[in-house]
Design an enzyme around this catalytic site. Structure first.
Site, short mmCIF file in Angstrom:
data_model
loop_
_atom_site.label_atom_id
_atom_site.label_comp_id
_atom_site.label_asym_id
_atom_site.label_seq_id
_atom_site.Cartn_x
_atom_site.Cartn_y
_atom_site.Cartn_z
N HIS A 95 -22.88 55.77 -39.09
CA HIS A 95 -23.45 54.61 -39.78
C HIS A 95 -24.58 54.02 -38.94
O HIS A 95 -25.67 53.76 -39.45
CB HIS A 95 -22.35 53.56 -40.02
N ASP A 103 -58.03 55.32 -44.55
CA ASP A 103 -56.75 56.04 -44.43
C ASP A 103 -56.27 55.86 -43.00
O ASP A 103 -56.90 55.17 -42.21
CB ASP A 103 -56.93 57.54 -44.75
N TRP A 158 -22.91 55.21 -31.26
CA TRP A 158 -24.32 55.61 -31.33
C TRP A 158 -24.99 55.55 -29.96
O TRP A 158 -26.03 56.15 -29.75
CB TRP A 158 -25.08 54.73 -32.32
N SER A 209 -40.84 62.13 -34.29
CA SER A 209 -41.43 61.53 -35.48
C SER A 209 -41.92 60.11 -35.18
O SER A 209 -43.04 59.74 -35.54
CB SER A 209 -40.38 61.51 -36.59
N HIS A 224 -32.97 48.21 -25.38
CA HIS A 224 -33.37 46.84 -25.66
C HIS A 224 -34.74 46.73 -26.30
O HIS A 224 -34.88 46.05 -27.33
CB HIS A 224 -33.19 45.87 -24.50
N GLU A 254 -35.86 48.89 -28.15
CA GLU A 254 -35.58 49.40 -29.49
C GLU A 254 -35.18 48.28 -30.45
O GLU A 254 -35.58 48.29 -31.61
CB GLU A 254 -34.47 50.46 -29.40
N SER A 270 -44.46 36.59 -41.45
CA SER A 270 -45.70 35.85 -41.20
C SER A 270 -46.74 36.11 -42.28
O SER A 270 -47.72 35.37 -42.38
CB SER A 270 -46.29 36.23 -39.84
N HIS A 326 -28.24 43.21 -19.78
CA HIS A 326 -27.33 42.26 -20.43
C HIS A 326 -26.41 42.98 -21.42
O HIS A 326 -25.47 42.38 -21.93
CB HIS A 326 -28.09 41.10 -21.09
N HIS A 327 -26.68 44.26 -21.71
CA HIS A 327 -25.77 45.04 -22.55
C HIS A 327 -24.59 45.57 -21.74
O HIS A 327 -23.70 46.19 -22.30
CB HIS A 327 -26.50 46.22 -23.18
N THR A 365 -39.54 33.36 -29.12
CA THR A 365 -38.92 33.45 -30.45
C THR A 365 -38.91 32.08 -31.11
O THR A 365 -39.18 31.95 -32.31
CB THR A 365 -37.49 34.01 -30.35
N LYS A 383 -42.15 31.26 -32.66
CA LYS A 383 -42.33 31.86 -33.98
C LYS A 383 -41.61 31.06 -35.06
O LYS A 383 -42.18 30.76 -36.11
CB LYS A 383 -41.84 33.32 -33.99
#
Lengths: 535, 183
Positions: free
Chosen positions: A78, A107, A143, A170, A254, A256, A269, A303-304, A329, A332
């Site tokens: 998943h 293009d 994962w 890719s 992270h 990612e 935005s 931190h993970h 953040t 924003k």
């Protein structure tokens, strides 16, 4: 010169080829964008089905439907399918469609590579999904593919690694294409800093992809050589260290997560100013905030893994660096709120998704702050609180932004207005059920329910049943989106502007956007990057 | 026409530059990070890393200070050994040399090769725990059902920070057949 003119004339008449070869050999950014989007929607339903299997098993304590081994395969697959198959390709598809239109390019810069980077993906996912039918089943170690557990994967192990390699390839090709397009192919007067936010978000995301996808490729290659070629990168018996894998993985992992959210920031935005009928508040600070988040994403990975055993000074550094991300953040979030302030707001489906994004992503951001606190994290680690956190930032975060983008630009793609009522029903059902699905997981996590386990103690039964009801409600609501797509052609024709005076070059071309656009670079005002006659 | 040529050249040089980035990041992850991580761990003791070859230490014992050293043993996965520390802990003076013994027994009918991997906790203590002689420096051969007593000789140096009163030495026993076969 005369040859160039003749060439140009020839290209203008060049339409799409007929039949399946149009899609197989196409180098047109709109065709490739469409294929990416359809592919990601397909993967979204594949990954969603796996999630529903997980939630069915978790509806009640005890084991009802699947074996624990298969449950673990479902959680692992998943995640892989949703991250690499649904969210990331959907953003790349939007970039393909919209970046050339927003910057006035005819293009993408590297059209043949563009074709290749798409067609690798179905191959990669056929390979990954084929592992479900292999002896020993699909990968089931999560994962994150932590060794030594992942090295116990059966026959599917090399298929897992090679499909990750292909997905990385890719993404890297897509990222190179986007950077070259944005840097070299903007219409001449478009100054980089004034570029629309979606293109900006993708430029920064593409650099993140280039920096970290090769690191992931390196990490999974080390797993491969540890398993088959006698190296000991992660095997303690041979002098290696499994914790090193976690460091390398999260050095990828992270950035990612920001790869999956920065384009969403860009989309929101774009949508909020259109339906607030005001220019985006603090355009430049939005760009700097994106860049700051991207930079900080490289120095917070540990931190993970607060629970692996780390010196206090290391934990302190990663805790404070992580909390620092809430500053850009916050910039924003406040800028979006300021954009809406005293705007003439209307609430069409794209705006509803964007508003829900701002609210619900912020909830995910706050639970992220809680997880950043070392003493708290040791309690929350690997619990359902973490599951609640990252689903809040990914589902009502990234996915809602994607849905908003699809509704926002659908009339531009198809030339028809979609069914607004169906869109609103889709939104409200999604917004309600997503909270029914994920909010109880916070409570489950705080009460101590571990993630990735098919059974649980009976005191968790009620909230799990609620979450499962939410999961089926949310999953079924997404079928309304398919209905909207299928019936879109029957809707009234869309104007070039589609909405009420939206800003941006994509609204200057007719709807549906012609197969070839901007053969001549459009004129824009240097200071606003919008067509002159708009203001 | 010229425009087209210059834009193609611009694209090509940018693509080459970006591909360079990709190659550099892959090399960084694959070739640079693992050795760098090892050096980092050796310097900081991160991950409880201690010396893997005999250390020579000359120290004067600090008899006024007593630190408890605890021994923990574990066996990796399904490795077929019984592995225990002969004493679970001892009180030591920093700067003085001590012996401890561990016993392992091969539970199978065939000969086996084992490697013990040490780890020290807390991490700050790992640089101060010096092993003079240890069964973990080399791999250990066991014949069928063989039982062995294995010594470790160590010094806690006097530089050990004051606030530490307990140091834990942990050994994990690995079946190295697979690793040995590959090399």
């Amino acid at each position: 010169m005369t040859t160039a003119v003749a060439d140009a004339a020839h290209h203008v008449e060049h339409g799409p080829a007929k039949g399946f070869s149009r899609w197989l050999f196409t180098t047109n950014h709109k065709d490739i964008g469409t294929m990416y989007l359809i592919f990601s929607l397909t993967m979204f339903f594949v990954g969603g089905t796996m999630a529903l299997i997980v939630r069915s098993e978790l509806a009640q304590p005890g084991l009802q439907f699947v074996h624990p081994e298969f449950f673990n395969q479902m959680t692992t697959m998943h995640a892989l399918v949703m991250i690499f198959g649904a969210i990331m390709p959907a953003f790349v598809g939007l970039a393909n469609w919209m970046v050339p239109l927003q910057i006035g390019a005819p293009d993408m810069a590297l059209p043949r590579m563009n074709n290749w980077s798409f067609w690798i993906l179905p191959v990669a996912f056929c390979m990954l999904l084929s592992t479900l039918f292999m002896p020993g089943g699909a990968p089931a170690g999560g994962w994150t593919m932590y060794p030594p557990l992942v090295l116990q994967t059966g026959d599917s192990f090399p298929f897992l690694i090679f499909s990750i390699h292909l997905m990385g390839l890719s993404s890297i090709m897509g990222a190179i294409n986007i950077i070259v397009t944005i840097v070299n192919m903007r219409t001449p007067q478009m100054v980089l800093i004034r570029m629309p936010l979606f293109a900006w978000a993708w430029l920064i995301t593409a650099y993140l992809l280039l920096a970290v996808m090769p690191v992931l490729a390196g990490a999974v290659t080390m797993l491969l050589t540890d398993q088959f070629f006698g190296t000991s990168f992660f095997l303690a018996a041979g002098g290696g260290d499994p914790v090193m894998y976690q460091h390398i993985f999260w050095f990828f992992g992270h950035p990612e997560v920001y790869i999956m959210i920065l384009p969403a920031f860009g989309i929101v935005s774009e949508i909020i100013p259109t339906f607030s009928r005001k220019p985006l508040f603090g355009h430049d600070s939005m760009v700097y905030a994106l860049a700051a988040i991207a930079f900080l994403s490289f120095i917070v990975w540990a931190h993970h893994m607060f629970t692996v055993g780390m010196p206090l000074s290391g934990q302190m550094f990663f805790m404070f660096a992580t909390m620092m991300i809430s500053v850009p953040t916050g910039v924003k979030i406040f800028n979006w709120a300021s954009t809406m302030w005293r705007g003439a707001m209307t609430f069409e489906t794209p705006m509803l998704f964007a508003l829900a994004f701002v609210f619900l992503f912020t909830i995910g951001g706050f639970s992220g702050l809680m997880l950043a606190l070392v003493p708290a994290d040791i309690q929350y680690h690997d619990s359902y609180f973490v599951v609640a956190h990252f689903h809040y930032v990914l589902v009502p975060g990234s996915l809602f932004a994607l849905m908003g983008a699809a509704y926002y630009w659908l009339p531009k793609w198809t030339g028809h207005m979609y069914n607004e009522t169906a869109g609103k029903v889709h939104f409200w059902l999604s917004a309600i059920f997503v909270n029914v699905l994920f909010f109880p997981m916070h409570f489950l996590g705080l009460a101590g329910m571990p993630r990735r386990i098919p059974d649980y103690s009976t005191q968790f039964a009620d909230f799990n049943m609620v979450a499962t009801i939410g999961a089926f409600g949310f999953g079924l609501s997404q079928l309304i989106f398919v209905y909207v797509l299928l019936t879109c052609k029957k809707g009234p024709p869309a104007t070039a502007e589609v909405w009420d005076h939206p800003k941006g070059l994509e609204w200057t071309v007719p709807s549906p956007a012609p197969y070839h656009t901007f053969a001549e670079p459009p004129k824009v005002d240097r200071t606003v990057a919008f067509p002159k006659d708009y203001d | 026409m010229n425009d087209k040529i210059t834009s193609e050249a611009k694209n090509r040089s940018l693509v080459v530059q970006l591909l360079g980035w990709v190659v550099a990041m892959f090399s960084f992850g694959f070739f640079v990070l693992p050795p760098l991580y090892n050096v980092f761990c050796e310097i900081t003791g991160f991950g409880g890393r201690t010396n893997t070859a005999a250390a020579t230490v000359v120290e004067t014992p600090d008899v006024n200070r007593t630190v408890r050293v605890e021994f923990v043993t574990s066996v990796n996965e399904y490795a077929p050994w019984e592995f225990t520390a002969d004493t679970s802990s001892m009180d030591v003076h920093p700067g003085q040399m001590y012996y401890a013994t561990f016993t392992a027994k091969n539970l199978t009918e065939v000969s086996k090769v084992a490697q013990a991997v040490p780890s020290i906790s807390p991490i700050v203590a790992s640089g101060h725990f010096k092993k003079i002689e240890c069964f973990c420096f080399t791999s250990q051969d066991f014949s069928a059902h063989e039982q062995k007593e294995m010594p470790v000789q160590f010094i806690l140096d006097t530089e050990l920070p004051d606030y530490i009163d307990t140091v834990t030495l942990q050994y994990t026993f690995f079946d190295t057949q697979r690793v040995a076969a590959a090399n």
